[in-house]
Enzyme design. Structure first.
Site, PDB file in Angstrom:
ATOM      1  N   HIS A  16       0.837  -1.225   0.000  1.00 11.91           N
ATOM      2  CA  HIS A  16       0.000   0.000   0.000  1.00 11.91           C
ATOM      3  C   HIS A  16       0.860   1.260   0.000  1.00 11.91           C
ATOM      4  O   HIS A  16       0.427   2.300   0.483  1.00 11.91           O
ATOM      5  CB  HIS A  16      -0.956   0.033   1.200  1.00 11.91           C
ATOM      6  CG  HIS A  16      -1.688  -1.247   1.433  1.00 11.91           C
ATOM      7  ND1 HIS A  16      -2.942  -1.506   0.935  1.00 11.91           N
ATOM      8  CD2 HIS A  16      -1.321  -2.383   2.104  1.00 11.91           C
ATOM      9  CE1 HIS A  16      -3.329  -2.722   1.296  1.00 11.91           C
ATOM     10  NE2 HIS A  16      -2.353  -3.279   1.996  1.00 11.91           N
ATOM     11  N   SER A  19      13.826  21.718 -16.852  1.00 11.84           N
ATOM     12  CA  SER A  19      12.584  22.454 -17.035  1.00 11.84           C
ATOM     13  C   SER A  19      12.896  23.748 -17.758  1.00 11.84           C
ATOM     14  O   SER A  19      13.934  24.355 -17.522  1.00 11.84           O
ATOM     15  CB  SER A  19      11.956  22.745 -15.677  1.00 11.84           C
ATOM     16  OG  SER A  19      11.110  23.873 -15.760  1.00 11.84           O
ATOM     17  N   LYS A  69      15.177  22.217 -11.666  1.00 13.92           N
ATOM     18  CA  LYS A  69      14.551  20.922 -11.934  1.00 13.92           C
ATOM     19  C   LYS A  69      15.440  19.949 -12.703  1.00 13.92           C
ATOM     20  O   LYS A  69      16.183  20.323 -13.597  1.00 13.92           O
ATOM     21  CB  LYS A  69      13.251  21.110 -12.739  1.00 13.92           C
ATOM     22  CG  LYS A  69      12.130  21.792 -11.992  1.00 13.92           C
ATOM     23  CD  LYS A  69      11.513  20.934 -10.887  1.00 13.92           C
ATOM     24  CE  LYS A  69      10.741  19.752 -11.432  1.00 13.92           C
ATOM     25  NZ  LYS A  69       9.490  20.131 -12.074  1.00 13.92           N
ATOM     26  N   GLU A  71       9.197   8.400 -17.110  1.00 11.34           N
ATOM     27  CA  GLU A  71       7.820   8.893 -17.266  1.00 11.34           C
ATOM     28  C   GLU A  71       7.263   8.530 -18.642  1.00 11.34           C
ATOM     29  O   GLU A  71       6.118   8.113 -18.781  1.00 11.34           O
ATOM     30  CB  GLU A  71       7.771  10.418 -17.099  1.00 11.34           C
ATOM     31  CG  GLU A  71       7.916  10.874 -15.662  1.00 11.34           C
ATOM     32  CD  GLU A  71       7.934  12.393 -15.569  1.00 11.34           C
ATOM     33  OE1 GLU A  71       7.014  12.950 -14.971  1.00 11.34           O
ATOM     34  OE2 GLU A  71       8.856  13.026 -16.115  1.00 11.34           O
TER      35      GLU A  71
END
Ligand code: ARG
Length: 468
Positions: free
Chosen positions: A156, A277, A283, A290
Site C-alpha cells: 500500500h 525544465s 529541476k 515517465e
C-alpha cells in the site's frame, strides 16, 4: 500505370480509393522479409520444375538487385502499386522483363503477407528476448552491488518490512524472466510457414512447401490452407506479451520516478537520462521513465485494436487484416526503444543506501518480527498482533521507534519481553531471519542471484541458436 490485377477492370481506380487502400506507406518495413520469401519461393519453383532452372535463377538474381538498390536507398515505392508485395513484383518486371511475372506462380498475396509477417515477428521476438536478457543483466548488476543495502519493502506504499535492495531488484528480474519465457514459447507458433496456402485453398501446382519452409528456417508448416491465410493469433500473442512487458517496465519506471523524488531520495538518475525544465532552473526531471510509463497505454491499445479487428472476421483473408501492421510496427518501436533505454538508465543510477536504511529503520518495519517473537513464546499470533499494535501506537505518540524503547517500556505491554528484544528488532537481523527460498536473508538472495544469472545465460544461448 497498369495494375498487376487490372485485367477485369474497365475503369481507373479512384485516387482516394488508391490512397485509402494502400499499405505501402507502412508495409515497406517488410521489404527484407518480402524479398527473402520471394527468393525462397522462386528457388522452390525451379526445383519442382514449375519454372526452368534458368528462369528461377534469373528471378532470384533480379530480386537480389532490387534488394541491393533498396538497401542503397535508390528505390522509392509507389502508392499505385498498393503494397510492398506488388511494388516488388512491379520492380522485378521492370528489372528482368515479363519473366518477373512468373514469380507469383502458385502463390497469393494472402499467403505472401502472412509469410512476411511471420518472418518479421520471428526476428523481433528473438531481438526482444535478447533486450530483456540485457535488461535483466543490468538489474542483476545493481543487485550484486546492493546485497547489503536495506530499504523498506512496501505494501500500500506504506513501509511494511525491511528488504535488501537486491531482493527488490530481483523481483523485476523474475518478471522479465516470465516475459522472455512467454516470447520463447510463442516463438514455436510464430515459426510456422504459411506459404503454399495460396489465396485460400492451396494451389494446383506441385509445389514443395517444406522446401520453402526449410530454406527460411521454419520448424513447421501450417496444416490447413484456410487457417494459414487467416491466422493472426501469433500477432495477438506478440502484442499481448509486449503489453505485459510494458506493464512491468511501467511499474519499474514508477518506482524510479518515486525513488528519485526528493521525498524519497533513494536514487539519483544519471544526468544523461534526465531533462530540465524550461522555467524552473533547479529541476531535473525523470522524463525517460515517465515516457516509458506513458507509452505503455499505446501498446495495450494496439492489442485491443487487433482483437477488435479480428473478432468478427469470416474465414479467410479480409482486407481488414491489413490493419494488423501499423499497431505491430509501433509496438515494436515503442517496446525496443523502452527496453534499450531502461538497461543503461539502471546501470548508471546512483543509490543512496544511507537514506534507504534510515527509512527502513525509521518506521515500524520490524513490528512483525516483534509479534513473531511473542508467538515463539507461546502467545497466539492474533494476541501478539494486538499487543504490538498497542505498543506501536505508544511509540508514535512518544515519537520513538520500537528499537528506541527500553526493556522497561516493552514490559509495560507484555512481561514476556527479555533483553534479547533489541537484537531481534535490528533491521539487519530482520532481513536475515527470513532464510527461506524466495526470502530476504543474505544466503537466499545470493542463491537467487546465481540462479538468475544461470537463467540469463540460458536465454542468451537460446537467442544464439534459433533462426531469425
Ligand atoms: N497489403 C495487404 C495486407 O497487408 C496484403 C494482402 C492483400 N491481399 C489481398 N487479397 N488484397 O493485408
Amino acid at each position: 500505370m497498369k495494375k498487376l490485377w487490372g485485367g477485369r477492370f474497365t475503369k481507373k481506380t479512384d485516387g482516394l480509393v488508391e490512397e485509402f487502400t494502400a499499405s505501402i506507406g507502412f508495409d515497406h518495413l517488410l521489404v527484407e522479409e518480402d524479398i527473402r520469401g520471394s527468393m525462397a519461393h522462386a528457388r522452390m519453383l525451379g526445383a519442382c520444375g514449375i519454372l526452368t532452372p534458368e528462369e528461377s535463377e534469373n528471378i532470384i538474381e533480379g530480386l537480389g538487385k532490387i534488394r541491393d538498390a533498396v538497401r542503397a536507398g535508390e528505390i522509392s515505392f509507389s502508392v499505385e502499386h498498393e503494397d510492398i508485395h506488388m511494388n516488388i513484383e512491379k520492380l522485378l518486371i521492370e528489372e528482368i522483363g515479363p519473366l518477373g511475372g512468373k514469380l507469383h506462380t502458385g502463390r497469393s498475396r494472402n499467403d505472401q503477407v502472412a509469410l512476411d509477417m511471420h518472418l518479421y515477428v520471428r526476428a523481433r521476438t528473438v531481438e526482444i528476448v535478447e533486450l530483456l536478457a540485457r535488461l535483466q543483466q543490468a538489474l542483476v548488476g545493481q543487485a550484486e552491488r546492493h546485497v547489503d543495502t536495506l530499504l523498506p519493502g512496501y505494501t500500500h506504499l506504506q513501509r511494511a518490512q525491511p528488504v535488501r535492495l537486491a531482493h527488490h531488484l530481483l523481483a523485476y528480474v523474475s518478471m522479465f524472466q516470465r516475459d522472455a519465457e512467454r516470447l520463447m514459447d510463442s516463438y514455436k507458433r510464430v515459426n510456422t510457414s504459411p506459404l503454399g496456402a495460396g489465396a485460400v485453398a492451396g494451389t494446383t501446382f506441385p509445389i514443395d512447401r517444406w522446401m520453402v519452409a526449410e530454406e527460411l528456417g521454419f520448424d513447421r508448416i501450417y496444416d490447413n490452407s484456410m487457417d494459414a491465410v487467416s491466422d493472426r493469433d501469433f500477432l495477438v500473442e506478440f502484442l499481448s506479451a509486449a503489453s505485459l512487458i510494458m506493464v512491468h517496465l511501467s511499474r519499474l519506471s514508477e518506482e524510479l520516478i518515486l525513488w528519485s523524488s526528493e521525498e524519497f531520495g533513494y536514487i539519483e538518475l544519471d544526468d544523461a537520462f534526465c531533462t530540465g525544465s524550461s522555467m524552473m532552473p533547479q529541476k531535473k526531471n525523470p522524463d525517460v521513465p515517465e515516457l516509458i510509463r506513458g507509452k505503455a497505454g499505446r501498446v495495450f491499445g494496439h492489442l485491443m485494436a487487433l482483437l477488435a479487428t479480428l473478432k468478427a472476421l469470416p474465414l479467410t483473408y479480409n482486407k481488414d487484416m491489413q490493419e494488423d501492421k501499423e499497431g505491430l510496427f509501433d509496438t515494436v518501436n515503442t517496446l525496443t526503444g523502452s527496453l534499450r533505454l531502461m538497461a543503461p538508465m539502471l546501470e548508471s543510477m546512483k543509490v543512496n543506501g544511507e537514506r534507504m536504511r534510515r527509512s527502513a529503520e525509521a518506521g515500524f518495519a520490524n513490528a512483525t518480527d516483534f509479534a513473531d517473537y511473542l508467538v515463539k513464546k507461546g502467545v497466539p499470533f492474533r494476541e501478539a498482533h494486538e499487543v504490538v499494535g498497542r505498543m506501536v501506537l505508544y511509540c508514535i505518540q512518544s515519537g520513538k521507534t520500537l528499537g528506541e524503547c527500553s526493556l522497561e517500556e516493552f514490559r509495560r505491554f507484555t512481561p514476556l519481553v527479555e533483553a534479547d528484544i533489541h537484537q531481534i528488532l535490528d533491521s539487519e537481523r530482520v532481513v536475515e531471519s527470513r532464510n527461506i527460498p524466495g526470502g530476504t536473508a543474505r544466503e537466499a538472495v545470493l542463491e537467487a542471484l546465481s540462479e538468475k544469472k544461470r537463467m540469463i545465460a540460458e536465454t542468451f544461448r537460446w537467442t544464439s541458436t534459433v533462426n531469425r
